[in-house]
Design a protein around this motif. Structure first.
Motif, mmCIF file in Angstrom:
data_model
loop_
_atom_site.group_PDB
_atom_site.id
_atom_site.type_symbol
_atom_site.label_atom_id
_atom_site.label_comp_id
_atom_site.label_asym_id
_atom_site.label_seq_id
_atom_site.Cartn_x
_atom_site.Cartn_y
_atom_site.Cartn_z
ATOM 1 N N MET A 1 0.946 -1.314 -0.036
ATOM 2 C CA MET A 1 0.262 -0.103 -0.123
ATOM 3 C C MET A 1 0.788 1.387 0.049
ATOM 4 S SD MET A 1 -3.212 -0.913 -0.161
ATOM 5 C CE MET A 1 -2.485 -2.064 -1.444
ATOM 6 N N LEU A 2 2.063 1.137 0.701
ATOM 7 C CA LEU A 2 2.693 2.327 0.699
ATOM 8 C C LEU A 2 3.527 2.534 -0.524
ATOM 9 C CD1 LEU A 2 4.629 2.010 4.415
ATOM 10 C CD2 LEU A 2 2.981 3.915 3.648
ATOM 11 N N LEU A 3 3.685 1.508 -1.361
ATOM 12 C CA LEU A 3 4.620 1.466 -2.529
ATOM 13 C C LEU A 3 3.680 2.130 -3.581
ATOM 14 C CD1 LEU A 3 6.861 -1.778 -2.530
ATOM 15 C CD2 LEU A 3 7.534 0.592 -1.963
ATOM 16 N N THR A 4 2.288 2.009 -3.152
ATOM 17 C CA THR A 4 1.268 2.526 -4.554
ATOM 18 C C THR A 4 1.311 4.082 -4.628
ATOM 19 O OG1 THR A 4 -0.376 2.198 -2.682
ATOM 20 C CG2 THR A 4 -0.113 0.382 -4.148
ATOM 21 N N THR A 5 1.873 4.703 -3.374
ATOM 22 C CA THR A 5 1.758 6.151 -3.563
ATOM 23 C C THR A 5 3.022 6.375 -4.769
ATOM 24 O OG1 THR A 5 3.739 6.213 -1.580
ATOM 25 C CG2 THR A 5 1.499 6.662 -1.064
ATOM 26 N N MET A 6 3.773 5.584 -4.914
ATOM 27 C CA MET A 6 4.688 6.106 -6.052
ATOM 28 C C MET A 6 4.092 6.207 -7.403
ATOM 29 S SD MET A 6 7.828 3.262 -5.128
ATOM 30 C CE MET A 6 8.670 3.800 -6.353
ATOM 31 N N VAL B 1 0.512 6.836 -7.976
ATOM 32 C CA VAL B 1 -0.843 7.662 -7.994
ATOM 33 C C VAL B 1 -0.362 9.020 -8.416
ATOM 34 C CG1 VAL B 1 -2.465 8.566 -6.220
ATOM 35 C CG2 VAL B 1 -1.702 6.254 -5.894
ATOM 36 N N PRO B 2 -1.125 9.344 -9.389
ATOM 37 C CA PRO B 2 -0.961 10.858 -9.828
ATOM 38 C C PRO B 2 -1.269 11.875 -9.045
ATOM 39 C CG PRO B 2 -1.995 9.621 -11.651
ATOM 40 C CD PRO B 2 -1.916 8.787 -10.206
ATOM 41 N N VAL B 3 -0.296 12.861 -8.769
ATOM 42 C CA VAL B 3 -0.713 13.809 -7.828
ATOM 43 C C VAL B 3 -1.856 14.692 -8.312
ATOM 44 C CG1 VAL B 3 0.755 15.746 -8.961
ATOM 45 C CG2 VAL B 3 0.224 15.997 -6.558
ATOM 46 N N GLN B 4 -2.165 14.751 -9.229
ATOM 47 C CA GLN B 4 -3.506 15.699 -9.914
ATOM 48 C C GLN B 4 -4.834 15.057 -9.524
ATOM 49 O OE1 GLN B 4 -1.138 14.236 -11.719
ATOM 50 N NE2 GLN B 4 -0.306 15.959 -13.206
ATOM 51 N N ILE B 5 -4.827 13.664 -8.932
ATOM 52 C CA ILE B 5 -6.106 13.060 -8.529
ATOM 53 C C ILE B 5 -6.428 13.598 -7.167
ATOM 54 C CG2 ILE B 5 -6.981 10.754 -7.886
ATOM 55 C CD1 ILE B 5 -5.339 9.551 -9.939
ATOM 56 N N ILE B 6 -5.488 13.841 -6.290
ATOM 57 C CA ILE B 6 -5.909 14.160 -5.046
ATOM 58 C C ILE B 6 -5.910 15.630 -4.717
ATOM 59 C CG2 ILE B 6 -4.864 11.829 -4.291
ATOM 60 C CD1 ILE B 6 -2.525 13.651 -2.830
ATOM 61 N N LEU B 7 -5.301 16.487 -5.450
ATOM 62 C CA LEU B 7 -4.923 17.838 -5.150
ATOM 63 C C LEU B 7 -6.282 18.604 -4.832
ATOM 64 C CD1 LEU B 7 -2.666 19.283 -7.548
ATOM 65 C CD2 LEU B 7 -2.155 19.094 -5.079
ATOM 66 N N ILE B 8 -7.202 18.513 -5.591
ATOM 67 C CA ILE B 8 -8.546 19.005 -5.313
ATOM 68 C C ILE B 8 -9.115 18.593 -3.979
ATOM 69 C CG2 ILE B 8 -10.966 19.627 -6.034
ATOM 70 C CD1 ILE B 8 -8.619 21.060 -7.454
ATOM 71 N N PRO B 9 -9.440 17.270 -3.624
ATOM 72 C CA PRO B 9 -9.878 16.718 -2.509
ATOM 73 C C PRO B 9 -9.077 17.209 -1.239
ATOM 74 C CG PRO B 9 -9.793 14.877 -4.012
ATOM 75 C CD PRO B 9 -9.087 16.198 -4.516
ATOM 76 N N LEU B 10 -7.766 17.542 -1.552
ATOM 77 C CA LEU B 10 -6.857 17.903 -0.375
ATOM 78 C C LEU B 10 -7.176 19.332 0.174
ATOM 79 C CD1 LEU B 10 -3.205 17.031 -1.160
ATOM 80 C CD2 LEU B 10 -4.448 16.170 0.691
ATOM 81 N N ILE B 11 -7.615 20.337 -0.896
ATOM 82 C CA ILE B 11 -8.041 21.670 -0.104
ATOM 83 C C ILE B 11 -9.191 21.739 0.703
ATOM 84 C CG2 ILE B 11 -9.122 23.728 -1.139
ATOM 85 C CD1 ILE B 11 -7.979 23.187 -3.975
ATOM 86 N N PRO B 12 -10.387 21.002 0.922
ATOM 87 C CA PRO B 12 -10.963 21.174 2.117
ATOM 88 C C PRO B 12 -10.167 20.604 3.209
ATOM 89 C CG PRO B 12 -12.212 20.123 0.207
ATOM 90 C CD PRO B 12 -10.608 20.344 -0.163
ATOM 91 N N HIS C 1 3.924 16.114 0.415
ATOM 92 C CA HIS C 1 5.317 15.746 -0.262
ATOM 93 C C HIS C 1 5.951 14.523 0.519
ATOM 94 C CE1 HIS C 1 5.997 18.660 -3.246
ATOM 95 N NE2 HIS C 1 6.040 19.620 -2.498
ATOM 96 N N THR C 2 5.602 14.559 1.947
ATOM 97 C CA THR C 2 6.090 13.379 2.543
ATOM 98 C C THR C 2 5.154 11.920 2.122
ATOM 99 O OG1 THR C 2 6.754 14.616 4.407
ATOM 100 C CG2 THR C 2 6.225 12.427 4.961
ATOM 101 N N ALA C 3 3.757 12.227 2.010
ATOM 102 C CA ALA C 3 2.867 11.089 1.726
ATOM 103 C C ALA C 3 3.510 10.781 0.237
ATOM 104 C CB ALA C 3 1.471 11.748 1.578
ATOM 105 N N PHE C 4 3.995 11.672 -0.751
ATOM 106 C CA PHE C 4 4.288 10.891 -2.096
ATOM 107 C C PHE C 4 5.770 10.520 -1.923
ATOM 108 C CE2 PHE C 4 0.538 13.380 -3.432
ATOM 109 C CZ PHE C 4 -0.050 12.592 -4.332
ATOM 110 N N GLY C 5 6.491 10.825 -1.099
ATOM 111 C CA GLY C 5 7.941 10.484 -1.151
ATOM 112 C C GLY C 5 8.236 9.493 -0.093
ATOM 113 N N ALA C 6 7.167 8.922 1.007
ATOM 114 C CA ALA C 6 7.501 7.829 1.695
ATOM 115 C C ALA C 6 7.708 6.649 1.172
ATOM 116 C CB ALA C 6 6.301 7.840 2.981
ATOM 117 N N GLY C 7 6.873 6.213 0.159
ATOM 118 C CA GLY C 7 7.013 4.908 -0.675
ATOM 119 C C GLY C 7 8.140 4.846 -1.311
#
Length: 276
Positions: free
Chosen positions: A107-112, A114-125, A146-152
Motif C-alpha cells: 500500500m505504501l509503494l502504491t503512492t509512487m 498515484v498521480p498527484v493531480q487526482i488528490i489535489l482538489i480533495p486535499l483543499i477541504p 510531499h512526505t505522503a508521496f515520497g514515503a513510498g
C-alpha cells in the motif's frame, strides 16, 4: 575491433546527447547576462561586451528572493520529515517481522504510482479543516503532502540498504545492551548513509521542482520559486532576460547540493545496483 567500434559509437552517442542537453543551458545563461535588445536578435549574435549581471539583481530583488526562501523552507522541511519517516519504516520492513507486513508495504509503494493531480482538489477541504491553509502552517501542510508521496519511494530505496547490513552487526549491538532504536541509529543509519544521501538529493530536487502543488495549495505569500518563474512568463510581457536569469538562479541550490554530496550519491547508486 568490434568492441572498439561499440565503444566509439557509445562515446559518440553520449557526446551528442551532452550537446543536445547543454545547448539550451548555454542559451539560457547567455540570455540571462545580455540586455533584452541584444538577446532578441539571437544570443549567438550578441556582442559579448554588453554582458551584464543586472538581470540577476533585477529578478532577485523583484520578488524571486521571497519565492526562493519559500522553496528552501518547503524542500528542507519535506525532506527532513520524509527522511525521518522513511528511514524508520524502511528499517522496520527490512529487519522486522509483523502482521500484514507485505500488505502495508504494498500500500505504501502504491503512492509512487498515484498521480498527484487526482488528490489535489480533495486535499483543499482537508487543508481548511486542519488549519493548514493559513500563515506558516501552509509550509507544514505541503511538506506533509510531499512526505505522503515520497514515503513510498524512500521505503523502496532504503530497504535494500538496511537488508544488506549483516545480521551479526545488529545482534552484536543487542548483546552489548543496545535496544532496537539504538541499533538502528548507531549501526544501521551510518551503514546506509550512501543510500540516505542519494534519497536526500532525489527528494530535494523533486520537491524543489514542484509547481502544481505549490500553485494549488499555497497562497501568494508562500508559493515556491517555480510559481515565481511561471509568473514572469506573462503573455503581455517580454521578459526572456529575467526568466532566464531566474531559471539560472533556481537551479543553483540543487546543483550545489549535488556538488556537496556527489561522492555519497555515486556510492549509493553503485551500492543499489549490486544489491538484491
Amino acid at each position: 575491433m568490434t568492441s572498439q567500434r561499440r565503444i566509439v559509437a557509445l562515446y559518440a552517442l553520449l557526446t551528442l546527447a551532452s550537446i543536445v542537453w547543454i545547448v539550451p543551458v548555454v542559451g539560457a545563461a547567455a540570455i540571462a547576462i545580455l540586455p533584452l535588445d541584444q538577446s532578441t536578435k539571437g544570443w549567438w549574435r550578441a556582442d559579448p561586451a554588453t554582458a551584464t549581471l543586472d538581470n540577476f539583481s533585477r529578478v532577485w530583488n523583484g520578488g524571486l528572493s521571497g519565492y526562493a526562501v519559500n522553496s528552501l523552507v518547503i524542500a528542507i522541511l519535506s525532506v527532513l520529515i520524509t527522511l525521518a519517516v522513511g528511514t524508520l519504516a524502511a528499517y522496520a520492513f527490512a529487519r522486522m517481522s509483523f502482521r500484514f507486513k507485505g500488505f502495508v508495504q504494498a500500500m505504501l509503494l502504491t503512492t509512487m504510482i498515484v498521480p498527484v493531480q487526482i488528490i489535489l482538489i480533495p486535499l483543499i477541504p482537508w487543508f481548511r479543516t486542519l488549519g493548514l491553509n493559513t500563515g506558516s502552517w501552509q509550509y507544514l501542510g505541503i511538506a506533509l503532502v510531499h512526505t505522503a508521496f515520497g514515503a513510498g519511494w524512500s521505503i523502496f530505496m532504503l530497504s535494500s540498504f538496511f537488508e544488506a547490513i549483516p545480521n551479526e552487526l545488529i545482534e552484536s549491538a543487542k548483546i552489548d545492551g543496545a535496544g532496537a532504536f539504538k541499533a538502528f541509529s548507531a549501526i544501521a543509519l551510518p551503514l546506509a548513509l550512501p543510500g540516505i544521501v542519494s534519497f536526500i538529493i532525489i527528494d530535494f530536487v523533486f520537491v524543489w521542482n514542484d509547481l502544481l502543488m505549490g500553485l494549488t495549495l499555497l497562497d501568494a505569500d508562500h508559493r515556491p520559486i517555480t510559481v515565481g518563474l511561471a509568473n514572469l512568463n506573462a503573455p503581455q510581457l517580454n521578459q526572456d532576460d529575467l526568466i532566464s536569469a531566474g531559471s539560472i538562479l533556481a537551479i543553483l541550490p540543487p546543483l550545489l547540493l549535488f556538488a556537496l554530496l556527489n561522492r555519497y550519491y555515486v556510492k549509493g547508486l553503485f551500492a543499489g545496483a549490486v544489491k538484491g
